[in-house]
Design an enzyme around this catalytic site. Structure first.
Site, PDB file in Angstrom:
ATOM      1  N   GLU A 275      -6.084  33.379  22.754  1.00 10.14           N
ATOM      2  CA  GLU A 275      -4.946  32.813  22.037  1.00 10.14           C
ATOM      3  C   GLU A 275      -4.461  31.662  22.897  1.00 10.14           C
ATOM      4  OE1 GLU A 275      -1.801  35.637  20.884  1.00 10.14           O
ATOM      5  OE2 GLU A 275      -0.507  33.863  20.866  1.00 10.14           O
ATOM      6  N   CYS A 312       5.156  31.933  21.683  1.00 11.43           N
ATOM      7  CA  CYS A 312       4.004  31.199  21.163  1.00 11.43           C
ATOM      8  C   CYS A 312       4.220  30.808  19.704  1.00 11.43           C
ATOM      9  CB  CYS A 312       2.726  32.011  21.321  1.00 11.43           C
ATOM     10  SG  CYS A 312       2.863  33.678  20.701  1.00 11.43           S
TER      11      CYS A 312
END
Lengths: 512, 512
Positions: A275, A312
């Site tokens: 990620e 995020c």
């Protein structure tokens, strides 16, 4: 320096500042590798060891040995293990919260919330394991023509030992006992966690909780291991080791792509779940701005500043229509940002990178800094000031720097004049974890073309809510097109996350 | 030269020997690229075009345009399309069977069976689409504490245009309208098929059937396209094109790995599903040999020789116990192989590679050729002789050549003296599509350690049946650890095959 840090200086550490390898705490502390208090910009008196070739061999041997047993554990055994880990984490009590706060400067409510989420994740996978397994069975058809049909049972089996690189920004929920570890253990895979250097003491504490649960459940030593290494060379060797059968990573795009290249060079490549960052574009539509501009401004400011801007899913690119209400929106937002003080980021490196990214934006022709927090101490060490930038979508193609993620409490408002303008730039946007649209019913009708394009952009689409806040459940998808994730077919959050660590296996004619 | 070929020389071809791009047959035939009759080792009078940059641009533009519509097609529309393709393939009638036979030298019953399987696969995915979609829904929880819960709907969406490299050995079932195409179309992805050079006329015929179905169902031109190219350079450019969002490949390990490296170099890598070969180890256990040696020998010989030995699941490494009955087993098998005549392989290159592989084995110290078919014409062109080799597991580590797949009607018997010997070599075996054990109940008890190790080896484990014959159903897995496949998490056969071409997408707060 806070009271807690003083207190810890005066007594023994409440954890083993060592690797956990093959069920034993081991490794000599290295004076060069210590824990760090971002709030005080000072070293904490906790020293950790640096792993080398001996640790590499011991970790992989132990993981391989553990897999030969753990793969045959029952779903009930794994569920009990996950529940016990949650109990042991809770049993750590205040010392865990205090340690996380000391190492991350995150506020207490956030840290307690994250502990709750971490334990809830463990229990979610435990609940999943108490459901029947996903098996597809087909009986033999001995009389079938032209050929008899075989008996088939399709099962899922664990991939093998999983290497988890813990994240900096979720010291609990995406770290030692976070979603990657919980889902890999649920799948039947032993886990090796490479602790994040930003919170080693937190890592050691959580590893201790997992190890207690492992002993309590009488599972092999190598089912869970923790290793410390500041040097990338160690991680590079570990992720190329043949015993490692999958790698999960949350971190920077640069490091993630470097690791991916190394994994692709393996003789037998293995799944890599990286990620690597997301800017989470948000599209504010005209009627929504006209009717609900103030509540939007409040929600946006809160979302950008949440967790010191280190989520995020923080909206980093906000497309706002150019219309009568736009100046007022900018003013309201600017007032919010101007009213902030300095915030503490997780590490000096993250803070430096934030300041660098903001300076780069500020220097671009056509980008204005319309608001900035203020602080007597200014920006130094881990302390930074929130910032609000404004530009115009007409400049998009001249400003590729807008797509460089700034990790921290900043966002860029991008004024647009028409849906057509948005549709033009949409294909050039990089892959994202989320994409958000704020609009009234009328807006959504008139901007159907825009909404129809959003699926290509992200793994989660959101209507009239901020993207920060990721629900942990079976209906979640946390992932997305590259570079948001390196494998858009899998999620890092929610029950489906365990599918990253299993593979199908068909048993033919072995009996039901 | 058979009657059929003569007949076709005398009339117009029953197909367009052209690319199918954007719904139009196009491209000038190249005299260098023609169809070939392996049975006669001679050219067929059918010439095909070679694609270049203009075709590349037209294919990708059309696929991108088609995706923007086809992604929104309903499940019922896709199901109707797949059913219509099956009907159109059946409507081709005898000309399809004759063309396949001319281009592949496969026997009529096999070709008819494969047509049946191809149409059944299309209808299987159609039936799947008539079931409700896999959606996970969670209602909003506005009263939840500490935070309200959002409404979430988890869906799967198509990846985008898929590039399919057709296989040589299944001219219908793994080719133009084969499992890859059927599952990608079912998923909502436009398909570009790179026709296999070994059966271009068959490919053109099947493409014609698909195109008729597409027009009948009123779907955009670029939903299905076919392209011919002998030069790898064209394929290399196509698989790196940004419009292509997934690649399925069935073929050699060498070419598959080359393609994989190119895909990994893309800025945005895409899923690559390569099926690169398998030797399908088979373990005959002692009591089974003692009690059922003859029936085993008959089943093995039939399985190895099936489809002229050109099944990817053909058993190529057969471990047999060294005991009193072993010489008799070898004798029975040798008699079967000696009684065979020459068989025709699909292409001169495959035949040459088979002869090369057999010569290499024959030259190894410790490997004996114990049987070989015989033929007056000998081995030349596409004609080869079946072969049976024997060696001993004690020599395993000295003979890494044993793990080089020989594609064709040959197998190697490897004598072993104990289960311990097998367990020693097991970890060194490459990943496989299948692994098979033949044993009585007593055998399976005494060899539990062996059976317990098999999951690491393959994607499908089989007990007391031959691995050739892959059932097409929801309980099948056709894939396995590298190099059997490049992604052991996905299957190429069975309903789950469509999962290769979708990704999850979460809709938050968009309404049920």
């Amino acid at each position: 320096m806070n009271t807690f840090t003083h207190m810890l200086r005066d007594r023994d550490t409440p954890f083993h500042a060592q690797h956990l390898i093959d069920g034993r705490w081991q490794g000599e502390a290295d004076v060069a590798f210590h824990s760090y208090a971002p709030a005080q910009n000072s070293a904490l008196p906790w020293y950790f060891p640096e792993a080398g070739p001996a640790e590499l061999a011991a970790l992989t041997d132990s993981a391989a040995a553990a897999f030969s047993q753990y793969r045959h554990s029952s779903r009930a055994q794994r569920a009990a293990f996950l529940r016990q880990i949650a109990l042991e984490i809770e049993a750590l009590g205040a010392v865990l919260i205090d340690t996380v706060m000391a190492e991350t400067a995150l506020p207490q409510a956030r840290v307690e919330g994250e502990r709750g989420r971490t334990c809830a994740q463990l229990r979610l996978f435990a609940a999943l394991l108490n459901e029947p397994a996903d098996t597809v069975y087909q009986s033999a058809q001995p009389q079938r023509l032209p050929l008899p049909g075989p008996e088939l049972r399709l099962d899922v089996v664990p991939l093998g030992p999983v290497l988890v690189f813990a994240a900096s920004n979720f010291p609990l929920a995406f770290s030692v006992a976070g979603g990657d570890t919980a889902s890999a253990l649920a799948a039947g895979c032993p886990v090796i966690v490479k602790a994040h250097n930003a919170h080693p003491a937190t890592s050691a504490l959580v590893a201790q909780a997992i190890d207690r649960a492992r002993r309590d459940c009488d599972l092999p030593a190598g089912v869970f291991q923790l290793v410390f290494a500041q040097q990338h060379a160690f991680a590079e060797q570990l992720l190329q080791h043949p015993v490692v059968k999958a790698v999960a990573f949350t971190g920077s795009q640069q490091l993630g792509l470097h690791f991916q290249r190394l994994i692709q060079q393996r003789v037998v490549p293995v799944p890599f779940y990286g990620e690597l960052g997301s800017q989470n574009p948000l599209f504010l539509l005209p009627d929504q701005l006209a009717q609900h501009g103030d509540s939007f401004a409040a929600a946006l400011a809160q979302s950008v500043l949440l967790g010191n801007g280190q989520f995020c899913t923080r909206p980093g690119l906000v497309f706002v229509p150019e219309q009568a209400e736009t100046p007022a929106l900018l003013q309201t937002l600017a007032a919010s940002f101007n009213a902030t003080s300095s915030v503490t980021l997780l590490t000096p490196k993250i803070a430096e990178s934030y300041r660098h990214g903001c300076a780069l934006l500020k220097g671009l022709e056509g980008v204005m800094t319309v608001a900035m927090g203020s602080s007597e101490v200014g920006e130094a060490g881990c302390q930074v000031l929130p910032r609000l930038f404004v530009t115009d979508v007409a400049l998009w193609s001249d400003l590729p720097q807008l797509q460089q993620e700034i990790f921290g409490p900043a966002t860029v408002l991008i004024r647009y004049r028409s849906q057509a303008e948005l549709l033009t730039i949409l294909p050039s946007l990089h892959g994202q974890l989320t994409a958000t649209v704020y609009g009234t019913e009328q807006d959504l009708r008139t901007h159907a073309a825009l909404v129809q394009q959003l699926p290509d952009l992200a793994g989660r689409l959101i209507c009239n809510q901020m993207p920060t806040g990721v629900e942990v459940c079976a209906a979640m998808h946390h992932g997305g097109p590259f570079p948001a994730s390196t494998d858009l077919r899998f999620t890092a959050v929610g029950t489906a996350a365990y599918q990253r660590f299993v593979r199908p296996l068909c048993w033919q004619n072995f009996g039901a």
